[in-house]
Structure formats: C-alpha cells, structure tokens
Design a protein around this motif. Structure first.
Motif, mmCIF file in Angstrom:
data_model
loop_
_atom_site.group_PDB
_atom_site.id
_atom_site.type_symbol
_atom_site.label_atom_id
_atom_site.label_comp_id
_atom_site.label_asym_id
_atom_site.label_seq_id
_atom_site.Cartn_x
_atom_site.Cartn_y
_atom_site.Cartn_z
ATOM 1 N N GLU A 64 0.964 5.456 -0.280
ATOM 2 C CA GLU A 64 0.240 6.808 -0.348
ATOM 3 C C GLU A 64 1.219 7.904 0.196
ATOM 4 O OE1 GLU A 64 -3.889 7.789 1.564
ATOM 5 O OE2 GLU A 64 -2.599 7.396 3.297
ATOM 6 N N PHE B 210 1.069 -1.229 -0.186
ATOM 7 C CA PHE B 210 -0.006 0.018 0.136
ATOM 8 C C PHE B 210 1.042 1.048 -0.119
ATOM 9 C CE2 PHE B 210 -2.221 3.238 2.450
ATOM 10 C CZ PHE B 210 -3.336 3.312 1.874
ATOM 11 N N LEU C 173 -0.156 11.768 -3.720
ATOM 12 C CA LEU C 173 -1.453 11.138 -3.824
ATOM 13 C C LEU C 173 -2.269 11.438 -2.666
ATOM 14 C CD1 LEU C 173 0.591 7.642 -4.348
ATOM 15 C CD2 LEU C 173 -0.839 8.908 -6.059
ATOM 16 N N LYS C 174 -1.816 11.431 -1.584
ATOM 17 C CA LYS C 174 -2.732 11.882 -0.466
ATOM 18 C C LYS C 174 -3.687 13.001 -0.828
ATOM 19 C CE LYS C 174 -2.742 10.861 4.296
ATOM 20 N NZ LYS C 174 -1.803 10.806 5.546
ATOM 21 N N HIS D 30 -6.609 12.087 -2.857
ATOM 22 C CA HIS D 30 -7.023 11.008 -2.501
ATOM 23 C C HIS D 30 -7.070 9.737 -3.221
ATOM 24 C CE1 HIS D 30 -9.154 13.995 0.204
ATOM 25 N NE2 HIS D 30 -9.437 14.720 -0.669
ATOM 26 N N LEU D 31 -5.709 9.695 -3.529
ATOM 27 C CA LEU D 31 -5.381 8.577 -4.101
ATOM 28 C C LEU D 31 -4.150 7.437 -3.505
ATOM 29 C CD1 LEU D 31 -4.761 9.933 -7.888
ATOM 30 C CD2 LEU D 31 -6.737 8.813 -6.800
ATOM 31 N N CYS D 32 -4.134 6.425 -3.877
ATOM 32 C CA CYS D 32 -3.178 5.385 -3.219
ATOM 33 C C CYS D 32 -2.723 4.404 -4.156
ATOM 34 C CB CYS D 32 -3.616 4.884 -1.784
ATOM 35 S SG CYS D 32 -5.300 4.055 -2.141
ATOM 36 N N GLN E 288 -6.672 0.269 1.600
ATOM 37 C CA GLN E 288 -6.238 -0.550 2.713
ATOM 38 C C GLN E 288 -7.070 -1.809 3.065
ATOM 39 O OE1 GLN E 288 -3.373 -0.608 4.027
ATOM 40 N NE2 GLN E 288 -3.145 0.651 5.531
#
Length: 123
Positions: A36, A34, A40-41, A44-46, A72
């Motif tokens: 982030e 995962f 990206l944050k 609102h992406l990961c 997650q």
C-alpha cells in the motif's frame, strides 16, 4: 474480479474482455505480501502479491490482486487457512510408532523368505 477461499485452495477470476482464472493450492503459497503506497492509498487501493512454490526466477510475484476491500484481513485469513491446512496434513500422517511396527514386520518377513531360499539352495 472474484476471489474465493476454500479449505484447500484460493481461486481468482478477473477480467472483462479477457478473463483469467487461477487456482492456487494453499500448501503452495509461500507468502502473501500486502502493498500500500501513497498513490494506492490515495485511491483506497492496495495490492496482494502471492509467492508460490515452484515459480521460476523472474516470476516471484506472478499473482497480484489490486483493489481488494479489507486486503489485510484477507491476507491474514489466507495465511491462517494455509497454516491450518498444513497442520491437518502433518497430523493426518501415520505416527512413527506405527511406521516402526510395520517396518519390523517387513524385516521379519524378509528374514523368513531368506531362510526359505537358503534351505531350497541346500537341496
């Protein structure tokens, strides 16, 4: 983009002009990472990166999914499903005691065959 998790595999389908579809058996998944970062944050992406067994060097993160909602949770679900699959695969095997009994029967049959062959040579 589309992602489907089954009992045996995870299937990805993505693309508009060029569509890519991949299926990865759960037992081949070594790890799901995962990622982030700050950029990206902000959007609102990961990223979910999949490491699978049998990859050649330089392809350690061959499969990547960007923009997953609840990434997650998906990661945990995939790893949980993989663990369940591996436990079912291991528990469905023949117990060692049954294997030992079969091997003992084979040993006795080979001994009988050896005796028959030796008696025929004597004739």
């Amino acid at each position: 983009m589309e992602c489907e998790l089954t009992e045996k595999a995870i299937r990805f389908k993505k693309g508009i002009l060029v569509q890519v579809e991949k299926t990865i058996p759960l037992e081949n998944i070594q790890d799901v990472t995962f990622v982030e970062g700050p950029l990206l944050k902000y959007f609102h992406l990961c990223i979910l990166k999949f490491e699978t067994a049998g990859q050649s060097t330089g392809q350690a993160h061959d499969m990547q999914l960007i923009g997953i909602i609840n990434a997650q949770e998906l990661r945990n679900l995939i790893l949980s499903q993989r663990e369940k699959r591996m436990q079912n695969k291991n528990s469905s095997g023949t117990p060692a005691s049954e294997n030992a009994a079969v091997l003992n029967d084979i040993k006795e049959l080979l001994s009988d065959i050896k005796s028959i062959l030796q008696s025929q040579k004597a004739l």
